[in-house]
Design a protein around this motif. Structure first.
Motif, short mmCIF file in Angstrom:
data_model
loop_
_atom_site.label_atom_id
_atom_site.label_comp_id
_atom_site.label_asym_id
_atom_site.label_seq_id
_atom_site.Cartn_x
_atom_site.Cartn_y
_atom_site.Cartn_z
N UNK A 79 0.84 -1.19 0.00
CA UNK A 79 0.00 0.00 0.00
C UNK A 79 0.88 1.25 0.00
N UNK A 80 0.26 2.37 -0.31
CA UNK A 80 0.98 3.63 -0.31
C UNK A 80 1.40 3.98 1.11
N UNK A 81 2.56 4.62 1.21
CA UNK A 81 3.03 5.11 2.50
C UNK A 81 3.51 6.54 2.35
N UNK A 82 3.25 7.34 3.36
CA UNK A 82 3.71 8.73 3.36
C UNK A 82 4.99 8.85 4.16
N UNK A 83 5.97 9.51 3.56
CA UNK A 83 7.25 9.71 4.26
C UNK A 83 8.01 10.79 3.51
N UNK A 84 8.98 11.40 4.15
CA UNK A 84 9.89 12.32 3.48
C UNK A 84 9.23 13.63 3.08
N UNK A 85 9.65 14.21 1.94
CA UNK A 85 9.17 15.53 1.53
C UNK A 85 7.66 15.63 1.40
N UNK A 334 10.73 8.61 -18.48
CA UNK A 334 11.44 7.40 -18.09
C UNK A 334 12.81 7.74 -17.51
N UNK A 335 13.55 8.57 -18.20
CA UNK A 335 14.91 8.91 -17.76
C UNK A 335 14.92 9.84 -16.56
N UNK A 336 14.03 10.82 -16.55
CA UNK A 336 14.04 11.83 -15.49
C UNK A 336 12.62 12.09 -14.97
N UNK A 337 12.00 11.11 -14.32
CA UNK A 337 10.65 11.35 -13.79
C UNK A 337 10.67 12.48 -12.76
N UNK A 338 9.84 13.51 -12.93
CA UNK A 338 9.83 14.60 -11.95
C UNK A 338 9.56 14.12 -10.52
N UNK A 339 8.72 13.10 -10.39
CA UNK A 339 8.55 12.43 -9.09
C UNK A 339 9.39 11.15 -9.16
N UNK A 340 10.63 11.18 -8.64
CA UNK A 340 11.58 10.11 -8.93
C UNK A 340 11.36 8.81 -8.16
N UNK A 341 10.40 8.79 -7.27
CA UNK A 341 10.13 7.57 -6.53
C UNK A 341 8.97 7.75 -5.59
N UNK A 342 8.58 6.67 -4.93
CA UNK A 342 7.46 6.73 -4.01
C UNK A 342 7.61 5.63 -2.95
N UNK A 343 6.89 5.79 -1.87
CA UNK A 343 7.00 4.89 -0.74
C UNK A 343 5.87 3.87 -0.76
N UNK A 344 6.22 2.64 -0.39
CA UNK A 344 5.24 1.57 -0.29
C UNK A 344 5.43 0.85 1.05
N UNK A 345 4.33 0.37 1.60
CA UNK A 345 4.37 -0.35 2.87
C UNK A 345 3.80 -1.75 2.67
N UNK A 346 4.50 -2.74 3.19
CA UNK A 346 4.05 -4.12 3.07
C UNK A 346 2.80 -4.34 3.94
N UNK A 347 1.73 -4.84 3.32
CA UNK A 347 0.52 -5.15 4.08
C UNK A 347 0.70 -6.43 4.91
N UNK A 348 1.46 -7.37 4.35
CA UNK A 348 1.77 -8.62 5.02
C UNK A 348 3.25 -8.91 4.80
N UNK A 349 3.78 -9.90 5.50
CA UNK A 349 5.18 -10.27 5.29
C UNK A 349 5.40 -10.60 3.82
N UNK A 350 6.50 -10.08 3.26
CA UNK A 350 6.76 -10.24 1.84
C UNK A 350 8.16 -10.82 1.60
N UNK A 351 8.26 -11.61 0.54
CA UNK A 351 9.55 -12.06 0.02
C UNK A 351 9.88 -11.16 -1.16
N UNK A 352 10.83 -10.28 -0.98
CA UNK A 352 11.17 -9.31 -2.02
C UNK A 352 12.62 -9.55 -2.45
#
Length: 465
Positions: A79-85, A334-352
């Motif tokens: 799920x989406x997570x809020x953090x940082x700027x 693709x090369x220079x996304x103005x929003x260069x990333x985003x935060x996600x939170x694991x809803x359940x234990x995940x193998x990543x």
């Protein structure tokens, strides 16, 4: 990323991390305070598609590989997570569409009310306002000395498009008008807040709180400016109602199809700020990148100009049919996304990627790196090549990752607005001018968004345009 004093015991201890970790201080020697996101992308080349860093008791997990990033987009397990700027913006617009928590009823209400404002019918009604901004831009450049400050020009163009198309209001950013001084003050204050939010969201413990105390008086002044500007726009429309088919009327008069309620007036202010903050900054950043690449490639410039000429005009149908310009836009995203990333939170234990990520753990999906993953985009993934977005070539990259607008139900609601606006502005510029630069490299800076350092564009009016 997770702001915690110690790593969770469920996280495997063998997550890759930068070399030369220092006791207590962690990976502090490998931090770039001015270009942290680009620094993490560089680290990904040696550390792989998932890695960690620890700094002064904080624990950070980065996802930089395309396949793992796509896995984090699964709404069932993440799920989406809020953090940082972005989280910093909650201080002065807590219920704005792009920062409010998903479980806040106002988020769903605002999203449902505003979604029709970005359908094809609505886009056609905005087109004429966008054209008027393009006309003003071309007129200004034609009367100038041929040297363009792209940062100023694209900031004003993107801001004016939001004003005219979204609020049926000339902000006076291209000529003297009643709103000119207030509009410029608003843009300046919003820019200051973006920069300060970026600094605060990426600050280290101890240093961050001290810096925040120093800038707090300036933050309060800037917040007062942007709130006053937004409140005046709303109050004037309420005092003099119109039947304009714009975003402001949608915010003020439309009802939520699920609850039958309108947006509270104070939330309308926050949605006005959402589209000003999200709309002008990110679109201006995209336009600056596109103009740089076009100006640096004479052959591409002529190909784009031929497409513009073949469409025979700049009406809504013509602009939506300019596929090559859209490919250039996508390649820059693709090369220079103005929003260069985003935060996600694991809803359940995940193998990543072979590492266990416990439920509740946040990770940062670094789209800037995942967009350049050579395993899915090919060995030339770092090279600017708009043709990679041709349909036949896209089918050759079934695992490609391309999420410049975020992911899931919290992805950018205004993406079609931004793409149409950018296509129109680029088409009008190409029809009127030959473009060139001084050959200096494109340098990106980070202030909440990824945006080029200011550079000068040379424009020469085309004969018989």
């Amino acid at each position: 990323m997770k702001n915690e004093r110690s790593a969770s015991p469920l996280i495997r201890r063998d997550l890759p991390h930068p070399p030369r970790r220092v006791p207590l201080l962690g990976d502090i020697t490998r931090i770039d305070r001015y270009r942290p996101i680009q620094n993490e992308m560089a680290l990904a080349a040696s550390l792989g598609p998932i890695f960690e860093r620890k700094v002064l008791g904080l624990h950070f997990i980065y996802v930089t590989g395309a396949r793992l990033a796509a896995q984090c987009s699964d709404e069932k397990h993440w799920e989406r997570a809020l953090y940082g700027p972005v989280l910093e913006f909650q201080r002065f617009m807590p219920d704005a569409l792009f920062v409010v928590d998903s479980d806040n009823p106002l988020w769903g209400q605002a999203r449902r009310i505003l979604t029709p404002g970005f359908a094809q019918k609505a886009m056609r009604s905005y087109h004429r306002a966008m054209q008027s901004v393009a006309d003003d831009l071309v007129a200004e450049w034609s009367a100038g000395d041929g040297v363009i400050d792209t940062y100023s020009a694209m900031t004003r163009a993107a801001g004016e498009v939001i004003g005219r198309a979204g609020f049926t209001r000339d902000l006076g950013l291209f000529h003297d008008a009643p709103d000119s001084a207030d509009s410029r003050a608003f843009i300046d204050s919003l820019g200051d807040l973006l920069r300060m939010a970026s600094d605060a969201g990426l600050a280290l413990p101890i240093v961050g709180p001290l810096r925040r105390r120093l800038v707090e008086p300036r933050v309060r002044r800037d917040v007062e400016v942007i709130h006053s500007f937004s409140d005046r726009i709303i109050a004037e429309r309420q005092a003099h109602p119109t039947d304009d088919e714009d975003l402001l009327n949608l915010m003020l008069t439309a009802t939520d199809p699920e609850t039958g309620r309108r947006l509270p007036t104070d939330n309308v202010r926050e949605q006005v700020l959402t589209f000003m903050a999200g709309g002008y900054e990110t679109t201006a950043a995209l336009l600056e990148s596109v103009l740089y690449y076009i100006a640096a490639d004479r052959e591409l410039q002529e190909q784009l100009r031929a497409e513009v000429s073949a469409r025979g005009g700049f009406d809504h149908k013509a602009i939506t049919g300019m596929r090559l310009i859209r490919q250039v836009l996508n390649e820059c995203l693709r090369l220079w996304p103005p929003a260069p990333g985003y935060f996600r939170r694991a809803r359940t234990d995940q193998d990543l990627g072979g590492y266990r990520i416990p439920a509740g753990q946040m990770v940062f999906v670094l789209a800037l790196a995942a967009h350049r993953d050579k395993d899915v985009w090919g060995p030339d993934a770092d090279v600017f090549d708009p043709s990679r977005f041709e349909p036949d070539r896209l089918r050759g990259h079934p695992d490609r990752f391309f999420e410049p607008w975020g992911t899931g139900p919290r992805s950018c609601i205004g993406r079609q607005f931004a793409l149409h606006e950018a296509t129109l502005l680029i088409a009008r510029i190409l029809s009127a001018f030959d473009l060139s630069t001084d050959g200096a490299p494109l340098v990106m800076r980070e202030r909440g968004t990824m945006r080029p350092e200011p550079y000068q564009l040379k424009v020469t009016p085309r004969a018989g345009r």
